[in-house]
Write a protein that holds these residues in place. Sequence first.
Motif, short mmCIF file in Angstrom:
data_model
loop_
_atom_site.label_atom_id
_atom_site.label_comp_id
_atom_site.label_asym_id
_atom_site.label_seq_id
_atom_site.Cartn_x
_atom_site.Cartn_y
_atom_site.Cartn_z
N LEU A 29 0.83 -1.21 0.00
CA LEU A 29 0.00 0.00 0.00
C LEU A 29 0.87 1.26 0.00
O LEU A 29 0.61 2.20 -0.74
N ALA A 30 1.92 1.24 0.82
CA ALA A 30 2.82 2.40 0.89
C ALA A 30 3.55 2.58 -0.44
O ALA A 30 3.70 3.71 -0.92
N GLY A 31 3.98 1.50 -1.05
CA GLY A 31 4.73 1.58 -2.30
C GLY A 31 3.92 2.11 -3.46
O GLY A 31 4.46 2.73 -4.37
N ALA A 32 2.62 1.89 -3.42
CA ALA A 32 1.75 2.38 -4.50
C ALA A 32 1.05 3.68 -4.13
O ALA A 32 0.21 4.18 -4.87
N SER A 33 1.42 4.26 -2.98
CA SER A 33 0.83 5.50 -2.49
C SER A 33 0.92 6.59 -3.55
O SER A 33 1.94 6.74 -4.21
N GLY A 34 -0.15 7.34 -3.71
CA GLY A 34 -0.22 8.37 -4.74
C GLY A 34 -0.90 7.86 -5.99
O GLY A 34 -1.30 8.62 -6.86
N GLY A 35 -1.06 6.55 -6.06
CA GLY A 35 -1.73 5.92 -7.20
C GLY A 35 -3.22 5.82 -6.98
O GLY A 35 -3.80 6.54 -6.17
#
Length: 153
Positions: A29-35
Amino acid sequence: MDVGEAMATPHDRGIDFLEIGRDRCMRMLAGASGGVGRIALSVSPPMIRPVNYAFDGETQSVVFRSALGSKLREGLSSGTAAFEIDGTDPVDQTGWSVIIVGEVEEVTDPAEIERLEDFELEPWAPGVKTHWVRIRATSTSGRRIVHDINYYF
């Protein structure tokens, strides 16, 4: 292709699900944040909407911005929401998904809003989105579709 191949289940073809643990789900979730992810609201009728989001590690929650409209109002009144992100590879026929479920709330504390503004989250949808909404991850699940490499040897 013979009849046996046509009737083969995904498991017979070496395809399986792997569970993704909570810590890894949070990192994804953190890695795709902003998506973009999808929020599911249990209103009548049920509603699923795409939103740009940020992962707030401090509160273990997903946050997004919304206009004061029916989606926000109905979502807040439902009390609980689900949120999902996923990824697929159509060529390999593999993919993954992460789902959190939790209480949905509008963030109203000025200090908390100021902290969330540091995420610099800009929604793609048109319109003024001045309201912050949070879904705290009270339950988390993740699954990955994988191929058993041993199947091919």
